[in-house]
Design a protein around this motif. Structure first.
Motif, short mmCIF file in Angstrom:
data_model
loop_
_atom_site.label_atom_id
_atom_site.label_comp_id
_atom_site.label_asym_id
_atom_site.label_seq_id
_atom_site.Cartn_x
_atom_site.Cartn_y
_atom_site.Cartn_z
N ALA A 1 -10.36 1.40 -5.22
CA ALA A 1 -9.04 1.99 -4.96
C ALA A 1 -7.95 0.93 -5.03
CB ALA A 1 -9.04 2.66 -3.58
N MET A 2 -8.20 -0.23 -4.44
CA MET A 2 -7.20 -1.29 -4.44
C MET A 2 -6.93 -1.80 -5.85
SD MET A 2 -8.39 -3.32 -0.97
CE MET A 2 -7.16 -4.63 -1.14
N ASN B 1 -4.48 -7.55 6.83
CA ASN B 1 -3.76 -6.45 7.46
C ASN B 1 -2.24 -6.59 7.30
OD1 ASN B 1 -3.46 -4.09 8.94
ND2 ASN B 1 -3.28 -5.19 10.88
N GLY B 2 -1.64 -5.54 6.75
CA GLY B 2 -0.20 -5.52 6.56
C GLY B 2 0.27 -6.18 5.29
N LYS B 3 -0.63 -6.85 4.57
CA LYS B 3 -0.26 -7.54 3.33
C LYS B 3 -0.72 -6.75 2.11
CE LYS B 3 1.26 -11.13 5.66
NZ LYS B 3 2.71 -11.44 5.75
N ASN B 4 -2.02 -6.49 2.02
CA ASN B 4 -2.54 -5.74 0.87
C ASN B 4 -3.23 -4.44 1.29
OD1 ASN B 4 -4.80 -6.84 2.05
ND2 ASN B 4 -5.75 -7.50 0.14
N GLY B 5 -3.07 -4.08 2.55
CA GLY B 5 -3.68 -2.87 3.09
C GLY B 5 -3.49 -2.82 4.59
N ILE B 6 -4.05 -1.81 5.22
CA ILE B 6 -3.93 -1.65 6.67
C ILE B 6 -5.32 -1.54 7.27
CG2 ILE B 6 -3.12 -0.14 8.53
CD1 ILE B 6 -0.85 0.76 6.66
N LEU B 7 -5.58 -2.34 8.29
CA LEU B 7 -6.83 -2.26 9.06
C LEU B 7 -6.56 -1.52 10.36
CD1 LEU B 7 -8.46 -5.81 8.71
CD2 LEU B 7 -9.30 -3.67 7.75
N VAL B 8 -7.45 -0.61 10.71
CA VAL B 8 -7.31 0.18 11.92
C VAL B 8 -8.47 -0.13 12.86
CG1 VAL B 8 -7.33 2.54 12.84
CG2 VAL B 8 -6.08 2.03 10.75
N LYS B 9 -8.16 -0.23 14.14
CA LYS B 9 -9.18 -0.55 15.14
C LYS B 9 -10.32 0.45 15.09
CE LYS B 9 -8.18 0.17 19.45
NZ LYS B 9 -7.52 0.05 20.77
N ARG B 10 -11.54 -0.08 15.10
CA ARG B 10 -12.72 0.77 15.05
C ARG B 10 -12.78 1.67 16.28
NH1 ARG B 10 -18.24 -2.43 14.61
NH2 ARG B 10 -17.10 -3.53 16.24
N VAL C 1 8.40 2.28 0.58
CA VAL C 1 8.48 0.82 0.39
C VAL C 1 7.16 0.17 0.77
CG1 VAL C 1 9.61 -1.31 1.14
CG2 VAL C 1 10.98 0.74 0.71
N LEU C 2 6.61 0.58 1.91
CA LEU C 2 5.32 0.02 2.35
C LEU C 2 4.21 0.37 1.37
CD1 LEU C 2 3.69 -1.49 4.48
CD2 LEU C 2 3.43 0.67 5.73
N LYS C 3 4.20 1.61 0.88
CA LYS C 3 3.17 2.00 -0.09
C LYS C 3 3.24 1.13 -1.35
CE LYS C 3 3.87 6.53 -0.18
NZ LYS C 3 3.69 7.96 -0.56
N THR C 4 4.45 0.91 -1.83
CA THR C 4 4.62 0.10 -3.03
C THR C 4 4.19 -1.34 -2.79
OG1 THR C 4 6.46 1.49 -3.78
CG2 THR C 4 6.29 -0.71 -4.74
N THR C 5 4.59 -1.90 -1.67
CA THR C 5 4.24 -3.29 -1.34
C THR C 5 2.73 -3.48 -1.23
OG1 THR C 5 6.33 -3.60 -0.17
CG2 THR C 5 4.56 -5.16 0.32
N LEU C 6 2.09 -2.61 -0.47
CA LEU C 6 0.63 -2.71 -0.29
C LEU C 6 -0.10 -2.50 -1.60
CD1 LEU C 6 0.04 -0.77 3.08
CD2 LEU C 6 0.34 -3.24 2.74
N GLY C 7 0.36 -1.52 -2.38
CA GLY C 7 -0.28 -1.23 -3.66
C GLY C 7 -0.19 -2.40 -4.62
N ASN C 8 0.98 -3.03 -4.70
CA ASN C 8 1.15 -4.17 -5.61
C ASN C 8 0.26 -5.33 -5.22
OD1 ASN C 8 3.04 -2.83 -7.19
ND2 ASN C 8 4.81 -3.66 -6.09
N GLN C 9 0.17 -5.62 -3.93
CA GLN C 9 -0.67 -6.72 -3.47
C GLN C 9 -2.16 -6.38 -3.62
OE1 GLN C 9 0.26 -9.86 -2.49
NE2 GLN C 9 2.24 -9.15 -3.28
N ALA C 10 -2.50 -5.10 -3.47
CA ALA C 10 -3.90 -4.69 -3.59
C ALA C 10 -4.45 -4.96 -4.98
CB ALA C 10 -4.03 -3.21 -3.24
N ARG C 11 -3.62 -4.84 -6.00
CA ARG C 11 -4.07 -5.02 -7.38
C ARG C 11 -4.65 -6.40 -7.65
NH1 ARG C 11 -2.20 -0.84 -10.70
NH2 ARG C 11 -0.40 0.29 -9.85
N VAL C 12 -4.30 -7.38 -6.83
CA VAL C 12 -4.79 -8.75 -7.04
C VAL C 12 -6.32 -8.79 -7.04
CG1 VAL C 12 -4.80 -11.10 -6.06
CG2 VAL C 12 -2.68 -9.74 -6.08
#
Length: 389
Positions: free
Chosen positions: A291-292, A313-322, A340-351
């Motif tokens: 997905a990333m 967390n917060g850079k290329n995706g979001i981690l949620v407490k188990r 804006v957050l979706k675009t930022t996370l998506g762009n960083q995820a592609r790395v």
């Protein structure tokens, strides 16, 4: 199964796994078999069970299925144990592999026993939490697995968390042959322009099994308050009936869809508003990496193991407490409303398409296997050159 000696012109590698039906480990081992078969080896895929492969296997790769487990009575279990043992021994003796590589604990144990008896060097790989497999074995089975893992040329793990889990155990902490190789990004066909769903949607992908936590995702979705975004969970498995009942009881039949397995996952990843991994346990989740790689903004439960090694967390995706369904619901709601957050996370995820590129990851496997083949050949030459006493 007709087993005959094969006059291969290339060195033979065995790839052994309990099943070839859908799953992350199955995808990885098939990719490895295809890769080595194109690179001066003859790959032989061995499935302990007779299942239809979920992923494409190259024509030149030989495939053997050892048993067809139709019944589960005690007598049939004994029969299948004997059948697996003798067929695997015969394959090792007739096909004469230079190395065997196995995935998943049950296949690792079978590979270790039969390769030790036939003196074939082998590598085993743990693909998920050892707390759910070798560490939970009774004393005798655990000591057997430990002995076989110590004899292996390497114990490959897909995540640091899997390695740490093995080494924290009082028995397995003696292992000195652990090697970490993460999973490669799957190379999909280019996405199509055809819509897979008529509304915006959140995506989950994976086997419909309890450990994958899709019941958690459905409950979190119900609590998220998102009425203009549907939830689609792609995959099949034993939990389907329970999930259907949950969806019905929550009154979500029109908005939560279980379309089964799909051959065009690239279209789902490419069109989803976000991807959510709700797993209770993982090894190194392929679906999250996939997905990333498409730039799909991703949320993952911080389970054992893998997500925290993939998501910053917060850079290329979001981690949620188990264990927090409310936190997962809040994260989904927040991300759905923040372009804006979706675009930022998506762009960083592609790395991750570069860091986990198949050329890099498969190259690490090739280096590992060729290194041990060379070491084994050198040891054999030294032994043969020793003067007789």
């Amino acid at each position: 199964m007709n087993i005959q000696a094969a006059p291969f012109s290339k060195p033979v590698l065995f790839f052994i796994i309990p099943s070839l039906k859908g799953g992350g480990a199955e995808r990885v081992i098939i990719s490895l078999a295809n890769y080595f078969n194109k690179n001066n080896f003859q790959s032989v895929l061995i499935s302990l069970n007779n299942d239809v492969p979920a992923y494409e296997i190259d024509d030149d790769v030989k495939v053997f299925y050892l048993t067809d487990r139709q019944k589960s009575s005690f007598i049939y279990r004994l029969y299948h144990i004997a059948e697996t043992f003798f067929k695997l021994i015969k394959l090792l003796r007739t096909q004469k592999p230079v190395y065997a590589l196995s995935f998943i604990t049950s296949a690792n144990v079978w590979t270790g026993i039969t390769c030790w008896l036939t003196r074939v060097p082998y590598i085993v790989s743990e693909r998920t939490s050892p707390d759910r497999s070798v560490i939970r074995f009774n004393y005798l089975r655990k000591q057997l697995a430990l002995s076989l893992y110590k004899r292996a040329e390497a114990v490959v793990v897909s995540a640091k968390g899997v390695e740490d889990c093995l080494l924290k155990d009082k028995d397995f902490k003696v292992l000195t042959n652990i090697v970490r190789i993460t999973n490669a990004v799957t190379i999909f066909p280019l996405p199509s322009e055809e819509k897979v769903h008529h509304r915006r949607f959140i995506l989950g992908v994976g086997r419909l099994a309890y450990v994958k936590g899709f019941d958690i995702l459905i409950e979190a979705y119900a609590k998220s308050g998102l009425t203009d975004v549907d939830l689609i969970i792609v995959g099949d498995g034993e939990e389907r009936a329970n999930l259907v009942c949950q969806i019905f009881n929550l009154g979500l039949r029109e908005r939560v869809l279980l379309p089964g397995s799909k051959n065009n996952l690239q279209d789902y990843y490419n069109q989803a508003e976000m991807f959510v991994l709700p797993s209770r346990n993982e090894g190194y989740p392929n679906a999250l990496v996939e997905a990333m790689s498409f730039g799909c903004p991703s949320i993952a439960v911080d389970c054992n193991f893998g997500p925290s090694e993939i998501i910053n967390n917060g850079k290329n995706g979001i981690l949620v407490k188990r264990g927090s369904i409310i936190d997962l619901a809040d994260a989904m709601h927040r991300l759905a409303g923040d372009e804006v957050l979706k675009t930022t996370l998506g762009n960083q995820a592609r790395v991750i398409s570069q860091t986990n590129h198949p050329d890099k990851i498969l190259g690490e496997w090739e280096t590992l296997i060729k290194k041990h083949i060379a070491a084994t050949a050198t040891a054999a030459q030294l032994t043969n050159s020793q003067p007789a006493l």
